[in-house]
Design an enzyme around this catalytic site. Structure first.
Site, PDB file in Angstrom:
ATOM      1  N   SER A  19       0.852  -1.187   0.000  1.00 19.99           N
ATOM      2  CA  SER A  19       0.000   0.000   0.000  1.00 19.99           C
ATOM      3  C   SER A  19       0.891   1.241   0.000  1.00 19.99           C
ATOM      4  CB  SER A  19      -0.911   0.002   1.225  1.00 19.99           C
ATOM      5  OG  SER A  19      -0.135   0.271   2.376  1.00 19.99           O
ATOM      6  N   LYS A  20       0.234   2.381  -0.074  1.00 19.55           N
ATOM      7  CA  LYS A  20       0.926   3.680  -0.134  1.00 19.55           C
ATOM      8  C   LYS A  20       1.991   3.817   0.952  1.00 19.55           C
ATOM      9  CE  LYS A  20      -0.026   6.170  -3.485  1.00 19.55           C
ATOM     10  NZ  LYS A  20       1.162   6.363  -4.285  1.00 19.55           N
ATOM     11  N   ARG A  21       1.698   3.233   2.111  1.00 21.52           N
ATOM     12  CA  ARG A  21       2.617   3.463   3.228  1.00 21.52           C
ATOM     13  C   ARG A  21       3.962   2.781   3.005  1.00 21.52           C
ATOM     14  NH1 ARG A  21       2.737  -0.613   6.958  1.00 21.52           N
ATOM     15  NH2 ARG A  21       1.187  -2.015   6.105  1.00 21.52           N
ATOM     16  N   GLY A  49       5.600   3.224   0.336  1.00 22.92           N
ATOM     17  CA  GLY A  49       6.308   4.048  -0.645  1.00 22.92           C
ATOM     18  C   GLY A  49       5.623   3.950  -1.990  1.00 22.92           C
TER      19      GLY A  49
END
Ligand code: GLU
Length: 450
Positions: free
Chosen positions: A239-241, A243
């Site tokens: 996911s976005k977290r 990177g």
């Protein structure tokens, strides 16, 4: 049989790195088998679609070099055909009209939930001889088997068994006449002649439902291959977290498309211990048998290592073009390309050629304090060299100074580096001075002394 695969993204965002890997596997398998690789845009959800997302996906595939065969298929354009198949299924007894309204379904769902039960449509209209209520537009539901099981023979997961109780009479055509997702996918895959469906294992449940539809139409079920999703380094779903998640971001971070292809091919598939391989090798080696069952983890250190390899394979002129700097920078780029992992680092590394240091970083400052006094010892020898000078001539001059002065090379080169680069990193310093030229090099040395 000609193998035909497809990549079927919904245009709701960027080309996600997981989608890129799915596209790559479909591409490699099709090429390996001498078949075709098609692109179908699943644009039936008008509320979530966007033209920007569509363009980002097509651009992402282009950037990655995954050329598809034939025209792009737009799922939304096939709605009439989806409807036709739904009605054919009603005719052949594989599906039926359901007159239970949305409101009734909502009530039934609420009642089931109140009792702590999982709601399942009661199949009231499946074999009903009731007179349909006036004024109600029916939906069409598929007849899922009431007993026995449906088996998906998956090339990656093995046989996946769906018991009859796990399948419901899915709506295939809504009461407003629009097809639902699983019907659209089955009809399009059939009509496009898709022989192998390679996609994320988040679609495994859909494969069970889709098999019911294939069987009801008497159509050949394609080979399914559901590939485990990509996880982050911590083992959680990407996911976005973690990177960057889209190809656009990877391009901006300075990764080369050929490095991404090589790296992504290794995420969930492998050919022994081979880490670096060409496109031709990937195509020659790619089979479904070697796709792993366990989720793979994105590893930036490995990606950087692979990318560094492909940066080194490029000429200075090619890299100059990719960086958008003048071709005259080619030799400057050659001098630093072995030191970097990405194009962004490369651009950074040639920065000192373009602009003289306006400040010295901490290490360079410390070096100038320690051995800066050696620079005036070297200056006359350098000034005596003819223009244009070469790296060899600069190097020989510095060695001569070392001999005459009794200083070590390790006391002479580092302060030159600090003065020329403004930092203690960068290429071989005689190389850098040759590329910068005599005038600019001497100006930098004198400025450092001052
Ligand atoms: N459109 C689906 C998605 O983006 C893929 C469906 C499929 O591959 O069958 O997840």
């Amino acid at each position: 049989m000609t193998v035909i695969t497809r990549f079927a993204p919904s245009p709701t965002g960027m080309l996600h790195i997981g989608g890129a890997r799915t596209a790559l596997f479909n591409y490699l398998f099709a090429r390996h088998m001498g078949g075709q690789f098609k692109l179908r845009i699943e644009d039936t959800d008008e509320a979530r679609n966007s033209d920007a997302a569509y363009a980002a996906i097509v651009d992402g595939l282009k950037w990655l070099g995954l050329n598809f065969d034939g025209d792009i298929i737009y799922q939304s354009k096939n709605a009439a055909r989806h409807r036709e198949v739904a009605l054919e299924l009603v005719k052949n007894g594989g599906a039926y009209y359901c007159y239970t309204t949305q409101e009734e379904l909502a009530e039934q769902r609420a009642a089931a939930e109140a009792k702590g039960e999982v709601f399942k449509y009661d199949r009231r209209w499946r074999d009903s001889s009731e007179t349909p209520p006036a004024g109600v537009k029916p939906s069409v539901r598929i007849k899922a088997p009431l007993t026995g099981e449906v088996v998906v023979h998956d090339a990656v997961q093995g046989d996946v068994v769906f018991g009859a109780d796990a399948l419901d009479d899915l709506v295939i055509l809504r009461s407003d006449g629009t097809p639902t997702y699983n019907l659209a996918v089955v009809v399009d895959d059939h009509d496009m002649g898709i022989t192998h469906v390679i996609r994320g294992d988040d679609h495994l449940n859909n494969a069970g439902r889709q098999t019911v539809i294939y069987n009801a139409m008497g159509w050949q079920v394609p080979v399914f291959a559901h590939i485990p999703l990509i996880h982050g380094a911590d083992g959680a779903k990407l996911s976005k977290r973690h990177g960057a998640t889209s190809t656009t971001e990877y391009a901006a971070m300075g990764y080369l498309p050929e490095a991404m292809r090589n790296y992504l091919a290794r995420l969930g598939w492998g050919h022994g211990d081979d880490e670096i391989f060409s496109d031709e090798q990937a195509i020659e080696w790619f089979t479904l048998e070697h796709i792993g069952k366990a989720p793979s983890r994105l590893d930036f250190a490995k990606l950087n290592h692979v990318n560094a390899h492909y940066v080194r394979l490029k000429t200075g002129a090619e890299l100059a073009e990719l960086l958008g700097v003048p071709a005259s920078m080619a030799s400057a780029i050659e001098s630093v390309k072995v030191k970097v992992g990405t194009l962004v680092e490369l651009k950074d590394a040639i920065g000192f050629y373009l602009n003289a240091p306006t400040a010295y970083d901490e290490k360079a400052t410390a070096m100038l304090a320690k051995n800066g006094a050696n620079i005036p010892l070297i200056l006359p020898a350098l000034e005596a060299l003819a223009e244009p000078w070469s790296a060899e001539a600069v190097k020989a001059a510095i060695h001569a100074v070392a001999e005459q002065s009794g200083k070590k090379i390790g006391e002479l080169m580092p302060p030159l580096r600090a003065a020329i680069v403004g930092a203690m990193s960068g290429p071989d310093i005689p190389d850098a001075m040759a590329i910068l030229g005599k005038v600019e090099s001497l100006a930098r040395l004198k400025r450092a002394v001052a």
